[in-house]
Motif scaffolding. Structure first.
Motif, mmCIF file in Angstrom:
data_model
loop_
_atom_site.group_PDB
_atom_site.id
_atom_site.type_symbol
_atom_site.label_atom_id
_atom_site.label_comp_id
_atom_site.label_asym_id
_atom_site.label_seq_id
_atom_site.Cartn_x
_atom_site.Cartn_y
_atom_site.Cartn_z
ATOM 1 N N TYR A 1 0.824 -1.217 0.000
ATOM 2 C CA TYR A 1 0.000 0.000 0.000
ATOM 3 C C TYR A 1 0.855 1.263 0.000
ATOM 4 C CZ TYR A 1 -4.660 -2.012 0.294
ATOM 5 O OH TYR A 1 -5.835 -2.647 -0.016
ATOM 6 N N TYR B 1 1.721 1.657 -3.555
ATOM 7 C CA TYR B 1 0.504 2.081 -4.262
ATOM 8 C C TYR B 1 0.244 3.570 -4.041
ATOM 9 C CZ TYR B 1 -4.504 2.749 -5.050
ATOM 10 O OH TYR B 1 -5.722 3.229 -5.459
ATOM 11 N N THR B 2 0.433 4.028 -2.816
ATOM 12 C CA THR B 2 0.221 5.442 -2.509
ATOM 13 C C THR B 2 1.156 6.339 -3.313
ATOM 14 O OG1 THR B 2 -0.482 4.898 -0.256
ATOM 15 C CG2 THR B 2 0.234 7.158 -0.659
ATOM 16 N N VAL C 1 -4.540 0.007 7.691
ATOM 17 C CA VAL C 1 -4.653 -0.072 6.235
ATOM 18 C C VAL C 1 -6.124 -0.015 5.820
ATOM 19 C CG1 VAL C 1 -4.358 -1.609 4.248
ATOM 20 C CG2 VAL C 1 -2.476 -1.265 5.843
ATOM 21 N N TYR D 1 -7.558 2.916 3.463
ATOM 22 C CA TYR D 1 -7.735 2.506 2.070
ATOM 23 C C TYR D 1 -9.004 1.696 1.825
ATOM 24 C CZ TYR D 1 -2.814 3.830 1.750
ATOM 25 O OH TYR D 1 -1.629 4.529 1.796
ATOM 26 N N LYS E 1 -7.377 -2.666 -4.865
ATOM 27 C CA LYS E 1 -6.894 -1.497 -5.603
ATOM 28 C C LYS E 1 -6.111 -1.970 -6.828
ATOM 29 C CE LYS E 1 -8.345 1.042 -2.170
ATOM 30 N NZ LYS E 1 -9.586 1.847 -2.291
ATOM 31 N N GLY F 1 1.232 -7.632 -5.170
ATOM 32 C CA GLY F 1 0.225 -6.673 -5.612
ATOM 33 C C GLY F 1 0.211 -6.480 -7.116
ATOM 34 N N VAL G 1 -3.732 -5.167 -5.210
ATOM 35 C CA VAL G 1 -3.369 -4.612 -3.903
ATOM 36 C C VAL G 1 -4.602 -4.701 -3.014
ATOM 37 C CG1 VAL G 1 -2.484 -2.602 -2.666
ATOM 38 C CG2 VAL G 1 -1.712 -3.063 -5.004
ATOM 39 N N ASP G 2 -4.641 -5.686 -2.148
ATOM 40 C CA ASP G 2 -5.771 -5.858 -1.240
ATOM 41 C C ASP G 2 -5.314 -6.613 0.001
ATOM 42 O OD1 ASP G 2 -5.464 -8.461 -2.059
ATOM 43 O OD2 ASP G 2 -7.324 -8.556 -3.201
ATOM 44 N N ASN G 3 -6.263 -6.907 0.888
ATOM 45 C CA ASN G 3 -5.936 -7.544 2.160
ATOM 46 C C ASN G 3 -5.467 -8.981 2.007
ATOM 47 O OD1 ASN G 3 -6.533 -5.292 3.778
ATOM 48 N ND2 ASN G 3 -8.719 -5.765 3.748
#
Length: 290
Positions: free
Chosen positions: A48, A51-52, A110, A114, A119, A208, A213-215
């Protein structure tokens, strides 16, 4: 034959990423003796953070990678300084519970920032596929194997050749002797957590990019435990062998037997190894005399 080659490529890719994730776990255990149950969440946070930088802030790829590495390093150092250092000398069970609490905290943060929906980000690994012995293999899987191999090689050279790497090995062998040689054990502890966070960042970014991009990245990180139990809690070479073995076993089970069984087969291996060889294949057998 084509099915075998395809499964082999997928298994090696997953195993290489698992080896990267497990490397951080082993670093922390070797240097500090802490069993870090938050390693999966380190992958999640790393993914993440990238990703950010790459998607939200729209930074160039190289700058986003540097941003992720810096943030991962800071997180690792802060966790060691603010959470784990005050626990030095406490009951090991208490420290384990702290890392479990840390994993829940990181996952909650997270989700708070998010959300829980996956994502999507522009692919950073090469896309497309290549033909290998009649099998169609995604290029991103091959790229993931290559990147993981380069990073693992770099870490190995760091441990064997660099001053700080040798100091980490000295602390892992004997903290008291290392202190008498002028090595700052506290600094090595912080370095171990920082490097663990960086290796988790790289693994999380690869996961990811290949999927989303996820849990679920944190769930993928849970496979670290079968890897380190198989290879040995304190063995870096064992981490690589264990990661590749679990990755291949999981993929071949899904491809030739049952996908449902593939989700539990790593933990079946974990239980069997604990019953037969608790210190792992390459782990150091410790005998304590009382």
């Amino acid at each position: 034959m084509s099915t075998f080659i395809n499964q082999l490529a997928y298994g090696l890719a997953d195993g290489s990423i698992l080896a990267l994730a497990a490397l951080g776990f082993v670093l922390i255990y070797k240097a500090t003796g802490v069993i870090n149950f938050a390693q999966g969440e380190f992958l999640l946070v790393g993914a993440y953070m990238f990703y950010t930088a790459f998607v939200v802030l729209n930074l160039p790829l190289v700058v986003a990678v540097v941003f992720g590495v810096v943030v991962a390093t800071l997180i690792g150092v802060l966790v060691e300084r603010l959470i784990l250092r005050p626990m030095v000398g406490e009951n090991p069970i208490s420290i384990i519970m702290v890392t479990i609490g840390l994993s829940s905290l990181l996952k909650a943060l997270v989700q708070a920032f998010y959300g829980t929906s996956p994502k999507r980000q522009p692919p950073i690994l090469p896309t497309g596929s290549v033909e290998i012995l009649g099998a169609t293999v995604p290029v991103n899987r091959l790229a993931a194997i290559a990147i993981a191999a380069i990073v693992l090689t770099a870490f190995t050279v760091f441990f064997r050749k660099s001053r700080h790497g040798i100091a980490m090995r000295a602390v892992a062998d004997d903290q008291q002797a290392a202190m008498t040689m002028g090595i700052s054990v506290r600094r090595i502890f912080a370095l171990a957590w920082a490097l663990a966070a960086v290796s988790a960042l790289i693994a999380g970014v690869l996961v990811g990019d290949i999927s989303a991009v996820d849990n679920n990245i944190a769930a993928f990180g849970l496979l670290v435990f079968p890897v380190v139990i198989l290879g040995g809690l304190d063995s870096v070479p064992g981490t690589i062998i264990g990661g590749l073995t679990i990755g291949l076993l999981k993929q071949f089970t899904a491809g030739y037997l049952d996908p449902g069984l593939a989700t539990v087969i790593p933990y079946i291996v974990l239980v069997l190894i604990l019953l037969v060889r608790p210190y792992g294949i390459f782990g150091e057998t410790r005998i304590e005399r009382v």
